[in-house]
Write an enzyme that holds these catalytic residues in place. Structure first.
Site, mmCIF file in Angstrom:
data_model
loop_
_atom_site.group_PDB
_atom_site.id
_atom_site.type_symbol
_atom_site.label_atom_id
_atom_site.label_comp_id
_atom_site.label_asym_id
_atom_site.label_seq_id
_atom_site.Cartn_x
_atom_site.Cartn_y
_atom_site.Cartn_z
ATOM 1 N N ILE A 1 0.853 -1.189 0.000
ATOM 2 C CA ILE A 1 0.000 0.000 0.000
ATOM 3 C C ILE A 1 0.891 1.242 0.000
ATOM 4 O O ILE A 1 0.973 1.977 0.993
ATOM 5 C CB ILE A 1 -0.945 0.031 1.225
ATOM 6 C CG1 ILE A 1 -1.631 -1.313 1.436
ATOM 7 C CG2 ILE A 1 -1.992 1.137 1.053
ATOM 8 C CD1 ILE A 1 -2.413 -1.408 2.740
ATOM 9 N N PRO A 2 1.598 1.491 -1.106
ATOM 10 C CA PRO A 2 2.403 2.709 -1.153
ATOM 11 C C PRO A 2 1.499 3.929 -1.016
ATOM 12 O O PRO A 2 0.368 3.929 -1.522
ATOM 13 C CB PRO A 2 3.090 2.648 -2.520
ATOM 14 C CG PRO A 2 2.407 1.581 -3.288
ATOM 15 C CD PRO A 2 1.686 0.705 -2.330
ATOM 16 N N HIS A 3 1.987 4.937 -0.317
ATOM 17 C CA HIS A 3 1.171 6.126 -0.108
ATOM 18 C C HIS A 3 2.061 7.324 0.189
ATOM 19 O O HIS A 3 3.254 7.180 0.449
ATOM 20 C CB HIS A 3 0.165 5.903 1.020
ATOM 21 C CG HIS A 3 0.782 5.527 2.329
ATOM 22 N ND1 HIS A 3 1.159 4.231 2.607
ATOM 23 C CD2 HIS A 3 1.112 6.252 3.409
ATOM 24 C CE1 HIS A 3 1.672 4.185 3.829
ATOM 25 N NE2 HIS A 3 1.672 5.402 4.333
ATOM 26 N N GLY A 4 1.461 8.499 0.145
ATOM 27 C CA GLY A 4 2.191 9.720 0.452
ATOM 28 C C GLY A 4 1.262 10.908 0.488
ATOM 29 O O GLY A 4 0.120 10.841 0.031
ATOM 30 N N LEU B 1 -2.205 5.280 -2.499
ATOM 31 C CA LEU B 1 -3.043 6.358 -1.969
ATOM 32 C C LEU B 1 -2.210 7.614 -1.825
ATOM 33 O O LEU B 1 -1.152 7.589 -1.181
ATOM 34 C CB LEU B 1 -3.607 5.942 -0.600
ATOM 35 C CG LEU B 1 -4.545 6.937 0.069
ATOM 36 C CD1 LEU B 1 -5.847 7.081 -0.728
ATOM 37 C CD2 LEU B 1 -4.840 6.494 1.487
#
Length: 152
Positions: free
Chosen positions: A65-68, A103
């Site tokens: 779930i890569p996110h930033g 996300l």
């Protein structure tokens, strides 16, 4: 909030084509920043890379779930994808990853950002959901599966 409310078929890619972590991040960012210029796209990618540098977002069980947080986007955006073959993503359990949710959004929606991350994590603990999403053969099938399982 339902994940299927944040996703559209054009933000889902089945299959993802990249075979390494950097390529997958780029491919997923392209889905959320498709309407952005190159500067914005690079800002989003930088935000995701910066977060990834802190700790891998490969949460285990074949999921990442890569996110930033990035001010280049005005609202929270979610993308998803499935690889044909699992990819080394430095997951916490050491296993390769084939199911991805990305996300990204501005700092102003940090509370919603955390809620959506939590929702993704909770749902993907279910073996049946992971299995069905990972076996989707199209963006429409992926989204329909997610809708069905979120409604259950």
């Amino acid at each position: 909030m339902l994940l299927s409310d944040l996703l559209t078929p054009d933000r889902i890619k089945v299959p993802l084509e990249a075979s390494d972590k950097e390529g997958l991040l780029r491919e997923l960012v392209d889905l959320v920043a498709v309407d952005s210029d190159e500067h914005r796209r690079q800002s989003v990618l930088r935000a995701v890379r910066d977060r990834e540098a802190v700790l891998s977002t490969g949460i285990g069980n074949g999921v990442a779930i890569p996110h930033g947080k990035c001010g280049a986007l005005k609202e929270l955006r979610l993308a998803a994808g499935v690889t044909e073959d699992p990819v080394d993503f430095d997951a916490l359990d050491g296993a390769p990853v084939s199911l991805f949710f990305l996300l990204v959004g501005p700092e102003q929606v940090a509370g919603t950002h955390v809620k959506v991350l939590s929702r993704i994590s909770r749902l993907l603990r279910k073996d049946e959901l992971r299995r069905r999403l990972a076996s989707a053969r199209s963006a429409d099938e992926f989204l329909e599966t997610l809708r069905d399982l979120e409604g259950a």
